[in-house]
Design a protein around this motif. Structure first.
Motif, short mmCIF file in Angstrom:
data_model
loop_
_atom_site.label_atom_id
_atom_site.label_comp_id
_atom_site.label_asym_id
_atom_site.label_seq_id
_atom_site.Cartn_x
_atom_site.Cartn_y
_atom_site.Cartn_z
N ALA A 48 0.37 -0.78 -1.28
CA ALA A 48 1.15 0.38 -1.75
C ALA A 48 2.50 0.43 -1.02
N VAL A 49 2.47 0.12 0.29
CA VAL A 49 3.71 0.12 1.08
C VAL A 49 4.67 -0.97 0.57
N VAL A 50 4.12 -2.16 0.30
CA VAL A 50 4.95 -3.28 -0.18
C VAL A 50 5.65 -2.87 -1.48
N ILE A 51 4.89 -2.27 -2.39
CA ILE A 51 5.48 -1.90 -3.69
C ILE A 51 6.57 -0.85 -3.51
N GLU A 52 6.30 0.16 -2.67
CA GLU A 52 7.33 1.18 -2.42
C GLU A 52 8.57 0.57 -1.81
N LYS A 53 8.36 -0.34 -0.86
CA LYS A 53 9.47 -0.97 -0.15
C LYS A 53 10.34 -1.78 -1.12
#
Ligand SMILES: O=C(O)C(=O)C[C@]1(C(=O)O)C=C[C@@H](O)C=C1
Length: 91
Positions: A48-53
């Motif tokens: 989820a963090v990778v996608i947001e980033k």
């Protein structure tokens, strides 16, 4: 008619393949650490963090959905690669 655009796409694809290989080699290092430390391959929080980033790097916000789709696929492939890598390592 499409020569110029296709030449640009070919150049971009060459760069993408290089980066894909570099990412995949790094993912193998992650797989090794996960195997040694008995960690799960899937880390939904990190995904989820990778996608947001990556979405935050966009100049054109209308591409957010497509980019999420692309990264969901990249990370699905990454998990599969880690699985393969671990199986080979253990055999
Ligand atoms: O960062 C990790 O823990 C990884 O295994 C790498 C990665 C990725 O390809 O970015 C792949 C699988 C995880 O679910 C999260 C992220």
């Amino acid at each position: 008619m499409l020569e110029k655009q296709r030449a640009t796409i070919d150049r971009i694809d060459r760069e993408l393949v290089k980066l894909f290989e570099e990412r995949t080699k790094t993912v193998e290092e992650v797989a090794e650490i996960k195997l040694e430390n008995n960690m799960e391959i899937l880390d939904s929080g990190r995904e989820a963090v990778v996608i947001e980033k990556v979405q935050s790097y966009l100049e054109d916000d209308s591409l957010k959905g497509e980019l999420a789709d692309l990264y969901e696929n990249i990370m699905r492939i990454s998990r599969g690669h880690q699985q393969e890598w671990m199986s080979k390592r253990n055999s």
